[in-house]
Design an enzyme around this catalytic site. Sequence first.
Site, PDB file in Angstrom:
ATOM      1  NE  ARG A  80      -7.643  65.104  -4.053  1.00 40.82           N
ATOM      2  CZ  ARG A  80      -8.105  63.905  -3.690  1.00 40.82           C
ATOM      3  NH1 ARG A  80      -7.328  62.863  -3.647  1.00 40.82           N
ATOM      4  NH2 ARG A  80      -9.384  63.744  -3.422  1.00 40.82           N
ATOM      5  CE  LYS A 102      -3.466  60.496  -2.340  1.00 38.28           C
ATOM      6  NZ  LYS A 102      -4.280  59.903  -3.426  1.00 38.28           N
ATOM      7  CG  ASP A 130      -5.418  59.468   2.007  1.00 39.65           C
ATOM      8  OD1 ASP A 130      -6.113  60.454   2.307  1.00 39.65           O
ATOM      9  OD2 ASP A 130      -5.781  58.623   1.155  1.00 39.65           O
ATOM     10  CG  ASP A 159     -10.658  60.059  -3.372  1.00 41.16           C
ATOM     11  OD1 ASP A 159      -9.987  60.973  -2.848  1.00 41.16           O
ATOM     12  OD2 ASP A 159     -10.490  58.847  -3.128  1.00 41.16           O
ATOM     13  CB  SER A 183      -5.014  63.797   1.898  1.00 40.27           C
ATOM     14  OG  SER A 183      -4.396  63.042   0.888  1.00 40.27           O
ATOM     15  CG  ASP A 216      -4.452  52.652   0.706  1.00 36.69           C
ATOM     16  OD1 ASP A 216      -3.537  51.993   1.248  1.00 36.69           O
ATOM     17  OD2 ASP A 216      -5.491  52.995   1.299  1.00 36.69           O
TER      18      ASP A 216
END
Length: 365
Positions: A218, A161, A163, A222, A195, A86
Amino acid sequence: MARKFVLLLFSVVIGFLYTINVHGLDNGLALTPPMGWLAWERFRCNIDCKNNPDNCISQKLFTDMADHLAKDGYRDVGYNYINVDDCWMAKKRNKNGRLYADKERFPKGIKYLAEYMHKRGLKLGIYGDFGTKTCGGYPGSEFHLQTDAETFANWKVDSLKLDGCNSNTSDYKKGYPAMGHYLNKTGRPILYSCSWPAYLNPSKVNYTIIAKACNLWRNYGDIQDSWDSILSIVDFYGNNNKVLSAAQGPGHWNDPDQLIVGDFSLSYEQSKSQFALWSIFGAPLYMSNDLRKIPTWAKDILQNREVIAVNQDKLGLMGKRIVYKKNNYEVWMKNLSDVTTAVVLFNRNVQGTPQVLSVDYSMVS
Ligand SMILES: *[C@@H]1O[C@H](CO)[C@@H](O)[C@H](O)[C@H]1NC(C)=O
Ligand SMILES: *[C@@H]1O[C@H](CO)[C@@H](O)[C@H](O)[C@H]1NC(C)=O
Ligand SMILES: *[C@@H]1O[C@H](CO)[C@@H](O)[C@H](O)[C@H]1NC(C)=O
Ligand SMILES: *[C@@H]1O[C@H](CO)[C@@H](O)[C@H](O)[C@H]1NC(C)=O
């Protein structure tokens, strides 16, 4: 079956041969767990390059890490993705509705970074968010999925990725596969990390659907730079072992989050434990550490070829937790493609003295 063996951390012993079915996102990528480096855990959303030029999310951070992957032996044992997370973007899209990198921190843009990686035999991963904004408040991809897929492909990015902040989780089932569809339409093979399940109640996740849409996902919170954080992830992976291992295979992987070996919190033994466990999980091996300052002992753990070979086994199985909390130790096992079985003996005791652990072959079959 009275033969016993005693080990410190892991070992490979004779096991069994069998096959698994392969299915998943059809981009031909991640046939073994991807390896590389990811910015988030160590560098977070530090955008203060004026006061902290070495630790801010900037072009230099990623070229520095790439240089170290290439020259310090990491690339040669398999670490080849450099993944941006990010806070790389400008705060708004440009007038054509496209994402672009913050001009002060990434003066040459993302396309340059991708070329930089490719010249060194590396790959570049980028970050986006399925919702209206990223977790750090930068522009999200909701309503821009196709445009963003095309932008990333034009930049010759190799991985995304995506999110899940600032979105309605009931949209994921359509939205995440849609992004996979647009990535495919670009014609550029782009590894796709979702995610998606990390934002859902674990009992509500249908991994059959997720494994068809994503190369990685994921599924838990985190990772933090702490041993407690590692234990909570290991427990999640053990307690949900059946569901998670059924979902995993070549091209589609559970992602317990980054390796923190070489950071501030883990001791030598704890570092070996994280690496051995992530290896037997068949997890992506994405380090999040400062390769410019890493101690030699940590580098040696991360470059242990035998442990990496267990991780990279082509069957892609996830290890099973065979023993749990017996005298506070655990045993994990994983069948490998060459008729052997890998074993992790994991001592969770913090009493300060080593203990002798033994495992009976009858536990394997
Ligand atoms: C797109 O998907 C098709 C089949 O679904 C596959 O054959 C092709 O390789 C994919 N292309 C990319 C770039 O991922
Ligand atoms: C999320 O989407 C569902 C289904 O469309 C809808 O019922 C719900 O109100 C939405 N939730 C929020 C917070 O917008
Ligand atoms: C998950 O989704 C698949 C494909 O849609 C479906 O066949 C299966 O029944 C679902 N599993 C559960 C547990 O809901
Ligand atoms: C390894 O394979 C054998 C034979 O199929 C099986 O009985 C055993 O449970 C497997 N072990 C693990 C740890 O998956």
